[in-house]
Design a protein around this motif. Sequence first.
Motif, PDB file in Angstrom:
ATOM      1  N   ARG A 377       0.825  -1.209   0.000  1.00 16.70           N
ATOM      2  CA  ARG A 377       0.000   0.000   0.000  1.00 16.70           C
ATOM      3  C   ARG A 377       0.860   1.261   0.000  1.00 16.70           C
ATOM      4  O   ARG A 377       0.623   2.202  -0.759  1.00 16.70           O
ATOM      5  N   VAL A 378       1.890   1.275   0.860  1.00 13.89           N
ATOM      6  CA  VAL A 378       2.762   2.451   0.954  1.00 13.89           C
ATOM      7  C   VAL A 378       3.482   2.694  -0.367  1.00 13.89           C
ATOM      8  O   VAL A 378       3.533   3.820  -0.877  1.00 13.89           O
ATOM      9  N   ARG A 379       4.018   1.616  -0.936  1.00 10.37           N
ATOM     10  CA  ARG A 379       4.731   1.778  -2.201  1.00 10.37           C
ATOM     11  C   ARG A 379       3.771   2.114  -3.331  1.00 10.37           C
ATOM     12  O   ARG A 379       4.113   2.865  -4.248  1.00 10.37           O
ATOM     13  N   GLY A 380       2.561   1.547  -3.268  1.00 14.89           N
ATOM     14  CA  GLY A 380       1.556   1.881  -4.276  1.00 14.89           C
ATOM     15  C   GLY A 380       1.163   3.340  -4.211  1.00 14.89           C
ATOM     16  O   GLY A 380       0.989   4.007  -5.246  1.00 14.89           O
ATOM     17  N   GLU A 381       1.020   3.867  -2.972  1.00 14.52           N
ATOM     18  CA  GLU A 381       0.679   5.279  -2.820  1.00 14.52           C
ATOM     19  C   GLU A 381       1.792   6.153  -3.363  1.00 14.52           C
ATOM     20  O   GLU A 381       1.545   7.188  -4.006  1.00 14.52           O
ATOM     21  N   ALA A 382       3.041   5.739  -3.118  1.00 18.67           N
ATOM     22  CA  ALA A 382       4.173   6.515  -3.637  1.00 18.67           C
ATOM     23  C   ALA A 382       4.184   6.479  -5.168  1.00 18.67           C
ATOM     24  O   ALA A 382       4.418   7.505  -5.825  1.00 18.67           O
ATOM     25  N   ALA A 383       3.910   5.282  -5.724  1.00 21.26           N
ATOM     26  CA  ALA A 383       3.866   5.176  -7.184  1.00 21.26           C
ATOM     27  C   ALA A 383       2.731   6.009  -7.753  1.00 21.26           C
ATOM     28  O   ALA A 383       2.873   6.654  -8.801  1.00 21.26           O
TER      29      ALA A 383
END
Length: 595
Positions: A377-383
């Motif tokens: 989720r965190v990396r998806g939000e950053a992407a």
Amino acid sequence: MSAYPSPGSSGRSATRRPAGPDSLAARAVLAVDPAGAITAWGGSAEEMFGYRPEEVLGRSVGMLLPPTVGDEEMPLRRALEGEVVDSVVTERLAKAGDVVPVAVSAAPTFAGGAVTGAVGSYTDLRTYERTEARLRLVLDTTQDAYVAIDAGGHILDWNPAAELLFGWSQEEVLGRLLHETIIPPRMRAAHLHGLRHYRSGDASRIVGGRVELCGQRRDGTEVPVELSVAPIDLGGGELVFTAFMRDISERTRAREELEASREHLLEAQLLARLGSWEWDLATGEVTVSDELARIFDRPAKSMNAREVLATVHPADAERVRGESRAAIDGGAPFVSDFRIVRPDGDVRFLQGRGRIVRDLEGRAIRMVGTDLDITDRVRGEAATRRLAAVVASTDDAVMTATLDGVITSWNAAAQRLYGYPSEMAVGQAVGMLVPPQRTGEEERIIEEVRLGERVQGHETQHLTRDGRVIDVSLTVSAIREDDGRVVEIAKIVRDIGARKAAERELGRYTRDLEALAREDALTGLLTRREFHGALDQALDRADRLAATCAIVLLDVDGLRGVNEREGRAAGDDLLRGLARHVRRNCAADHVVCRV
């Protein structure tokens, strides 16, 4: 509405010009002797008044007075009497007869205690007026509400966006007290208190920053706004506050909905116990579930608390230790988002929740809780943030639409290309961009994408808000759910108008070259190349039909002599006349060439 006062109908004014960005205006500097004769002429004086130094030096400064301005209004005269004059708004006469609005400051010069002359500074207020007109245009077209008040809280300015946001017209609010107009009753006392304290020199948490609070519309309903306030000191004790307000209703609603969704999600995660743990506070032993051991990538299901803390990312370790201690000492739930570092160096993001278990005497004996791996989720939000930044900054128009053709997103480049702001485009049918002569094209493209095809570089024409038809290139692809269903389309639109114009220009150029190759530029007759082609065709035809063809060669004798005696133009006229004469006397199927 002018930020700077102008001279009155009489042409005279002693009004003090408000303090402002003097660097924006041209400034002339001149000096006079005690008799009022000009002794120095510098700065922008020549540009402002049109006189060269040699035209004014030694002459009376009164030469700059328009007929409507009296001599007693001259700040330099007052300066010669020992007075320092600060920024008087008046008028002066230029060499060309133009009346120039100026702000004049003057001061005496001394030698041995006596006035020996005066120096004056003239600021051209026409520059201010042009600058003010541009600023007014910005204020009138910005989407943020703009309000200006005086130190007493009376409204001085009110732009169209403020009219839309609060429901009051500018004519209705000018002169009204701000707190009685747009501040909810429960907040008015705080507003007045802050205004008084700022005037007395105290700091304010609102002035100079951005805050979120509520405003009140004309109908009594409240609207959340983001507010930024700046003070402007006009000098002479006059203070003005300017405020920009942005309607953040959608942002606030989205934030509240996001927070509510987050709480529901946290509850669901806690019940699911995706990774559970139990910490014995007496022994320091931490028992973890199989899932949590997998998240930590450690085989042991029992670890010491120090070993667990050692897995926490060094940047987060001290904070997590403090949050754990606060939960144990204060009894509040343990809530923390942190990172861990796996043995292989992989960093994972966890969301931890825990509660304290106490014995019958109230002593904390255990902490139990869950950890949820939120790395994806965190990396998806950053992407997503990176992708959103790319979409927002690209020069290509990017939009999404439902399979029914309703626009769901619209980037800044799309606004620049088509002229529709996002709030006007989103929710509308994408067909509004299709010219009448291309009706049905958009539906066909959507159907192709829905069936799994990708439209790449499709050249077509679109319609802008102001009715212009523009050449564009489309790339359209499908947006799919996890199960593969197409739910929306993504469209990238590139303006190819410049390329199309270049292609059309190249076509015209090619046709011109072909015409030059076919026809003689001077006489309009066919060229030698065309002659050979026509001759070949005539000979072929004669062979097929057993016929004959004739070639007549006309030589222009003495042309060189005409050119030498009367000039090349006369020779060219002779050739053109001969060409016309020959064409008139030949049959329609005869071929006339210049060889």
